[in-house]
Design a protein around this motif. Structure first.
Motif, mmCIF file in Angstrom:
data_model
loop_
_atom_site.group_PDB
_atom_site.id
_atom_site.type_symbol
_atom_site.label_atom_id
_atom_site.label_comp_id
_atom_site.label_asym_id
_atom_site.label_seq_id
_atom_site.Cartn_x
_atom_site.Cartn_y
_atom_site.Cartn_z
ATOM 1 N N PRO A 23 0.822 -1.219 0.000
ATOM 2 C CA PRO A 23 0.000 0.000 0.000
ATOM 3 C C PRO A 23 0.854 1.266 0.000
ATOM 4 O O PRO A 23 0.513 2.260 -0.644
ATOM 5 C CB PRO A 23 -0.806 -0.102 1.298
ATOM 6 C CG PRO A 23 -0.795 -1.547 1.659
ATOM 7 C CD PRO A 23 0.480 -2.111 1.129
ATOM 8 N N GLY A 24 1.992 1.215 0.707
ATOM 9 C CA GLY A 24 2.886 2.377 0.751
ATOM 10 C C GLY A 24 3.454 2.685 -0.627
ATOM 11 O O GLY A 24 3.537 3.856 -1.028
ATOM 12 N N GLN A 25 3.824 1.633 -1.368
ATOM 13 C CA GLN A 25 4.347 1.846 -2.718
ATOM 14 C C GLN A 25 3.259 2.430 -3.619
ATOM 15 O O GLN A 25 3.537 3.289 -4.452
ATOM 16 C CB GLN A 25 4.860 0.523 -3.297
ATOM 17 C CG GLN A 25 6.193 0.095 -2.702
ATOM 18 C CD GLN A 25 6.660 -1.245 -3.222
ATOM 19 O OE1 GLN A 25 5.856 -2.147 -3.444
ATOM 20 N NE2 GLN A 25 7.957 -1.398 -3.403
ATOM 21 N N ALA A 26 2.031 1.944 -3.426
ATOM 22 C CA ALA A 26 0.913 2.471 -4.231
ATOM 23 C C ALA A 26 0.721 3.960 -3.966
ATOM 24 O O ALA A 26 0.518 4.749 -4.892
ATOM 25 C CB ALA A 26 -0.365 1.705 -3.902
ATOM 26 N N VAL A 27 0.831 4.336 -2.684
ATOM 27 C CA VAL A 27 0.685 5.751 -2.317
ATOM 28 C C VAL A 27 1.792 6.568 -2.977
ATOM 29 O O VAL A 27 1.543 7.628 -3.567
ATOM 30 C CB VAL A 27 0.725 5.919 -0.778
ATOM 31 C CG1 VAL A 27 0.886 7.372 -0.387
ATOM 32 C CG2 VAL A 27 -0.537 5.360 -0.141
ATOM 33 N N LEU A 28 3.023 6.057 -2.902
ATOM 34 C CA LEU A 28 4.148 6.802 -3.484
ATOM 35 C C LEU A 28 3.999 6.940 -4.996
ATOM 36 O O LEU A 28 4.256 8.007 -5.550
ATOM 37 C CB LEU A 28 5.466 6.106 -3.154
ATOM 38 C CG LEU A 28 5.964 6.288 -1.724
ATOM 39 C CD1 LEU A 28 7.229 5.475 -1.490
ATOM 40 C CD2 LEU A 28 6.263 7.753 -1.425
ATOM 41 N N MET A 29 3.577 5.839 -5.665
ATOM 42 C CA MET A 29 3.425 5.906 -7.123
ATOM 43 C C MET A 29 2.396 6.971 -7.498
ATOM 44 O O MET A 29 2.587 7.715 -8.452
ATOM 45 C CB MET A 29 2.961 4.550 -7.686
ATOM 46 C CG MET A 29 4.032 3.539 -7.981
ATOM 47 S SD MET A 29 5.578 4.117 -8.672
ATOM 48 C CE MET A 29 5.116 4.813 -10.204
ATOM 49 N N ARG A 31 1.667 9.589 -5.777
ATOM 50 C CA ARG A 31 2.269 10.915 -5.538
ATOM 51 C C ARG A 31 3.191 11.308 -6.697
ATOM 52 O O ARG A 31 3.214 12.456 -7.128
ATOM 53 C CB ARG A 31 3.073 10.910 -4.223
ATOM 54 C CG ARG A 31 2.265 10.783 -2.953
ATOM 55 C CD ARG A 31 1.600 12.094 -2.522
ATOM 56 N NE ARG A 31 2.498 13.214 -2.323
ATOM 57 C CZ ARG A 31 3.085 13.523 -1.172
ATOM 58 N NH1 ARG A 31 2.838 12.790 -0.096
ATOM 59 N NH2 ARG A 31 3.869 14.570 -1.060
#
Lengths: 130, 178
Positions: A23-29, A31
């Motif tokens: 989920p963190g990677q999804a948020v960063l992508m 952004r």
């Protein structure tokens, strides 16, 4: 890596095992995608826009590289990218574990469906005669 | 240095967290920003961290996430919990539980609070939490209040919180006094 979730996707005519993006990677992508879009909107300089999008593409390639489990699948994706058989949308599909983005529905087509007429259930004739 | 104001610690102007030795100041925001970020992912709190990272820290976060995604995810969740605790000035699970309770009835909660001039888009998170809690508390009967307190104080399954030596000592002192 422990506790990683792996899904199978179909791309380039082959089945690939792909780790699910955290989920963190999804948020960063999202952004980064936002950043690229903002840069392209605020700048009249086409070079800056291209740079923002190529940075996003690089990150996406980097991510996809870490998500594909098998070395041969990874190689196939790299080759396909060089041959331009894959584009940024295909990379998103890999990163999203095979899910293609749903097309945005046209707001003009959104309307309430007419209600179905309720069908009156007829009583069981056998039970009724009992 | 400890500020000479007992409310300063529970009403912080900035939320600063440390992860992998990297110090990040999260994007400042009001209640609406924080509630939205918490509600985005109530379990992993990824909307808080890395969600509320400032632009300058995004590249660092990306490097960390690709190096070891699973470990990073676990550590980010811990950092996000600390961030929620610091931003709200309360136990993070209390805040997350209250947000979890408010989101499904948002039009009711937000509408009631707006009638009392508490706008989530203009109020700091700790004050908004005070107001939302008091709204639920005053509208409940005695049994409902007890249930509300229990619901909000409940930690998620599997979460253990280590107590600081000061807290342990204070709890022991309280126990002895009782």
């Amino acid at each position: 890596m422990a506790d990683e979730e792996i899904v199978q996707i179909e791309l380039l005519g082959r089945k690939m095992d792909v780790r699910v993006m955290t989920p963190g990677q999804a948020v960063l992508m999202s952004r980064f995608a936002q950043r690229a879009q903002m840069q392209s909107e605020s700048s009249d300089n086409p070079a800056a826009t291209t740079q923002a999008y190529s940075q996003l593409m690089l990150r996406l390639m980097n991510l996809v590289d870490s998500l594909i489990v098998s070395e041969s699948d990874r190689q196939a994706v790299e080759d396909a990218l060089i041959e331009r058989k894959l584009d940024i949308e295909d990379l998103y599909v890999i990163a999203m574990g095979g899910r293609r983005p749903e097309p945005v529905p046209d707001d003009a087509d959104v309307e309430a469906k007419p209600k179905k007429k309720a069908v009156k259930k007829t009583a069981n004739p056998r039970r009724a005669t009992r | 240095m400890r500020p000479a104001n007992v409310l300063a610690a529970t009403r912080p102007a900035q939320v600063v967290v440390t992860c992998f030795g990297h110090v990040c100041e999260l994007t400042p925001g009001l209640a609406a920003d924080w509630v939205g970020a918490i509600g985005y992912d109530l379990e992993g709190l990824s909307g808080v961290f890395p969600g509320r990272l400032q632009e300058d820290d995004l590249d660092w976060a990306w490097e960390a996430s690709t190096a070891d995604p699973t470990d990073t995810q676990r550590r980010w969740r811990n950092v996000a919990r600390v961030a929620v605790g610091r931003a709200s000035g309360r136990d993070w699970w209390w805040t997350v539980n209250l947000v979890r309770k408010c989101l499904p009835i948002w039009p009711y909660i937000n509408g009631q609070l707006l009638l009392h001039n508490v706008d989530a888009a203009a109020t700091p998170l700790p004050s908004w939490l005070d107001a939302a809690f008091m709204l639920l508390w005053t509208n409940a009967d005695q049994e409902g209040r007890t249930r509300l307190d229990m619901e909000l104080s409940m930690r998620p399954k599997g979460v253990a919180v280590s107590l600081s030596p000061q807290t342990t000592r204070r709890m022991l002192d309280d126990f002895a006094a009782d």
